[in-house]
Write a protein that holds these residues in place. Sequence first.
Motif, PDB file in Angstrom:
ATOM      1  N   ARG A 150       0.833  -1.205   0.000  1.00 50.54           N
ATOM      2  CA  ARG A 150       0.000   0.000   0.000  1.00 50.54           C
ATOM      3  C   ARG A 150       0.870   1.259   0.000  1.00 50.54           C
ATOM      4  NH1 ARG A 150      -4.199   2.885   0.377  1.00 50.54           N
ATOM      5  NH2 ARG A 150      -4.206   4.578   1.862  1.00 50.54           N
ATOM      6  N   SER A 195     -12.124   2.527  -5.078  1.00 55.30           N
ATOM      7  CA  SER A 195     -13.007   2.182  -3.959  1.00 55.30           C
ATOM      8  C   SER A 195     -14.450   2.552  -4.289  1.00 55.30           C
ATOM      9  CB  SER A 195     -12.565   2.918  -2.697  1.00 55.30           C
ATOM     10  OG  SER A 195     -12.925   4.282  -2.814  1.00 55.30           O
ATOM     11  N   GLY A 198     -17.624   3.681   2.941  1.00 55.75           N
ATOM     12  CA  GLY A 198     -16.650   3.069   2.034  1.00 55.75           C
ATOM     13  C   GLY A 198     -17.231   2.802   0.654  1.00 55.75           C
ATOM     14  N   GLU A 199     -18.567   2.958   0.517  1.00 56.88           N
ATOM     15  CA  GLU A 199     -19.205   2.761  -0.794  1.00 56.88           C
ATOM     16  C   GLU A 199     -20.025   4.002  -1.189  1.00 56.88           C
ATOM     17  OE1 GLU A 199     -21.581  -0.800  -1.114  1.00 56.88           O
ATOM     18  OE2 GLU A 199     -20.024  -1.980  -0.092  1.00 56.88           O
ATOM     19  N   TYR A 226      -8.113  11.852   4.046  1.00 57.82           N
ATOM     20  CA  TYR A 226      -8.730  11.319   2.826  1.00 57.82           C
ATOM     21  C   TYR A 226      -8.111  11.972   1.588  1.00 57.82           C
ATOM     22  CZ  TYR A 226     -12.335   9.782  -0.438  1.00 57.82           C
ATOM     23  OH  TYR A 226     -12.995   9.212  -1.496  1.00 57.82           O
ATOM     24  N   THR A 286      -6.912   5.399   3.160  1.00 58.45           N
ATOM     25  CA  THR A 286      -8.220   4.742   3.236  1.00 58.45           C
ATOM     26  C   THR A 286      -8.775   5.005   4.623  1.00 58.45           C
ATOM     27  OG1 THR A 286      -7.482   3.016   1.739  1.00 58.45           O
ATOM     28  CG2 THR A 286      -9.426   2.525   3.079  1.00 58.45           C
TER      29      THR A 286
END
Length: 323
Positions: free
Chosen positions: A3, A23, A132-133, A293, A298
């Motif tokens: 990462r 994402s 997260g979505e 962010y 993440t």
Amino acid sequence: MKRTLMLATAVAFGTFTSLASASGLPPLEQKERYKVGFSQMESNNPWRIAETKSFHDTAESCGWDLIATDAAGSAAKQVADVDSMIAQGIDVLFLPPREEKPLIPAVKKAKAAGIPTFLVDRSVDPNAAKAGEDFVAFLGSDFIDQGRRVAEWTIENFKGDKAVIVELEGTTGSSPANDRKKGFDDRILQDERFEIVASQSGDFARDLGRQVMETLLQAHPDVNVVYAHNDEMAIGAIQALELAGRKPGEDVLIVSIDGTRDALQAIIDGKMGVTVESSPFFGPLACETMKRYAAGETIEPWVQVKDRIFTPENAAKHIDEAY
Ligand code: AHR
């Protein structure tokens, strides 16, 4: 490691956009100033006023050109406020959704418009929109745990053999009302001394809390514990009880959540037993999370706020920092 390498590559080639898109969330570029939307749901209590002030106080140091709105207690107006912010071209949205379901279209609309959204203090129905979505993250307290902690304190400190409880619920359909009820009811009912004889919404408001308490007191004159989902309703309940000749703190135990100045004063005065903290000071956390962010991190789905507890032992020590 992988990462870190990915991030380093992203920095070198300016590809944060593609990382965020992977994402499914809208990206946020790093820049000096941001046009930021904060959609407040109402301003009818000290908690809401302190939260809005925290965003205003943070704006300059975080480089925010802040657009703050007040939905005046209407989920429909809050949806319209978010629409208007989207039309004004905000870069980021901070949203405390008044209720769990009606604000979901607003969250999805912001995402479709390419605006990263952070839910603050309250959340939405997780079956309909997910961190997260659909939005970046939820920043806030563990409301179930707040209710459970009030129950634990009540079990330890209630002196009688039989507790007759009236519960004043928050706004129907809101995440704190749902979760504070669950946390408290599940724990308190494990002890057979405790019975909840009535549970009704006072909409998190002092005056409605007072009115509901007045009505419930007539049906249940033997009430000796009041659990309010927030301090404003607890103070309203104290007013109703005193008007009826009862002695809060002596013949009826009042327990609650938030940590407002009036509640801490009521604890010092011996009228209230406990309030579990629910901090309204989200500005600095919102700034820090937004910058993380924008830097390509993440964000964890739930950026959890840790809450203290205010009792007769420490209320005087904390009242000067209360709001
Ligand atoms: O969402 C947090 C709750 O909402 C606070 O307890 C209450 O005072 C506010 O209106």
